[in-house]
Design an enzyme around this catalytic site. Structure first.
Site, short mmCIF file in Angstrom:
data_model
loop_
_atom_site.label_atom_id
_atom_site.label_comp_id
_atom_site.label_asym_id
_atom_site.label_seq_id
_atom_site.Cartn_x
_atom_site.Cartn_y
_atom_site.Cartn_z
N LYS A 150 39.07 41.93 40.64
CA LYS A 150 37.70 41.56 40.96
C LYS A 150 37.62 40.14 41.54
O LYS A 150 36.77 39.86 42.39
CB LYS A 150 36.82 41.68 39.71
CG LYS A 150 36.60 43.13 39.26
CD LYS A 150 35.93 43.97 40.35
CE LYS A 150 35.49 45.33 39.83
NZ LYS A 150 34.84 46.14 40.88
N SER A 174 32.65 41.14 39.44
CA SER A 174 32.40 41.31 38.00
C SER A 174 32.40 39.93 37.35
O SER A 174 33.02 38.99 37.86
CB SER A 174 33.49 42.17 37.37
OG SER A 174 33.44 42.13 35.95
N TYR A 230 42.22 43.92 35.88
CA TYR A 230 40.86 44.13 36.39
C TYR A 230 40.25 42.81 36.84
O TYR A 230 39.65 42.72 37.91
CB TYR A 230 40.02 44.77 35.29
CG TYR A 230 38.60 45.09 35.66
CD1 TYR A 230 38.28 46.20 36.44
CD2 TYR A 230 37.54 44.30 35.20
CE1 TYR A 230 36.97 46.50 36.76
CE2 TYR A 230 36.23 44.60 35.51
CZ TYR A 230 35.95 45.70 36.29
OH TYR A 230 34.64 45.99 36.60
#
Length: 253
Positions: free
Chosen positions: A162, A144, A158
């Site tokens: 990632k 991401s 997150y």
């Protein structure tokens, strides 16, 4: 046009959004596809119908990618349906929720890490026997923009997960190169036609994000899927251990 005729692919998290777009794009270029889903059975069935309309084989299979036993079952069933495996796209993942670090529980951090990073690891591990038996293969992981820039408010877990996916991708690329298996990551930025930002970002934040993009617009799931088709193709045989940013120029260069 990239030719994936006869290639056998599994795409996780393919019931909707980017995963669905990748599954359909692979089929458009000739691949047979297993469409994995977690909770979106109806939407996954619709993806299967789209692939079948293209004349390719497809089946939807459920699994919780945070459960090793279910992932192992998914790979056994997928390879059984396809007769083997050539392409694995580890797209399943989730922001889970926006939580500031000072308010974040151990359980939240572990859950975000598990569904994004550890799930990728366990899916690749389960797929390796089939990919090795095929004599070569393609693994595509899903990173991401957050892995590059730390993510938006409340997305530290997150972003960390990632970033871990990128490290995992690089390590796997080295380890699996002797098996003629390439491993690359996609790092989407703002993809406006999926549920992700509609669920986790306010309209004001979405508008501000788009306004700041060098290309002046958000991306589409189809544009991410096109990058996946390239990485799955024979033309990408010399590309491994890299992260392909699909972000309209947003990532720090």
């Amino acid at each position: 046009m990239f030719d994936l005729t006869g290639r056998r692919a599994l795409v996780t998290g393919a019931g909707h959004g980017i995963g669905a777009a990748i599954a359909v794009a692979l089929a458009e270029h000739g691949a047979d596809v297993v469409v994995h889903y977690g909770h979106s059975a109806g939407r996954a069935a619709a993806v299967v119908d789209r692939i079948a309309a293209l004349g390719r084989r497809a089946v939807a299979l459920p699994a919780d990618v945070t459960d090793t036993g279910q992932v192992d079952r998914l790979l056994a069933e997928a390879t059984g349906h396809l007769g083997g495996l050539d392409v694995l796209v580890c797209n399943a993942g989730h922001l889970v929720g926006r939580v500031a670090v000072g308010e974040m529980s151990d359980e939240h951090f572990a859950r975000v890490t598990d569904v994004n990073l550890t799930a990728t690891f366990r899916t690749v591990r389960a797929a390796l026997p089939a990919l090795r038996a095929a004599g070569s293969g393609r693994i595509i992981t899903m990173a991401s923009l957050a892995a590059h820039n730390g993510g938006g408010p409340g997305a530290v877990a997150y972003a960390a997960a990632k970033a871990g996916v990128i490290g995992l991708t690089k390590g796997l690329a080295k380890e699996l190169a002797p098996d003629r298996i390439t491993v690359n990551a996609l790092a989407p930025g703002y993809i406006g036609d999926t549920d992700f930002h509609a669920t986790f970002s306010t309209p004001q934040r979405r508008a501000a994000t788009v306004a700041a993009l060098p290309v002046g617009r958000g991306g589409t799931a189809a544009e991410v899927a096109a990058a996946a088709v390239y990485l799955a193709s024979a033309e990408a045989a010399f590309v491994t251990g890299t992260t392909l940013d699909v972000d309209g120029g947003a990532a720090p260069r």
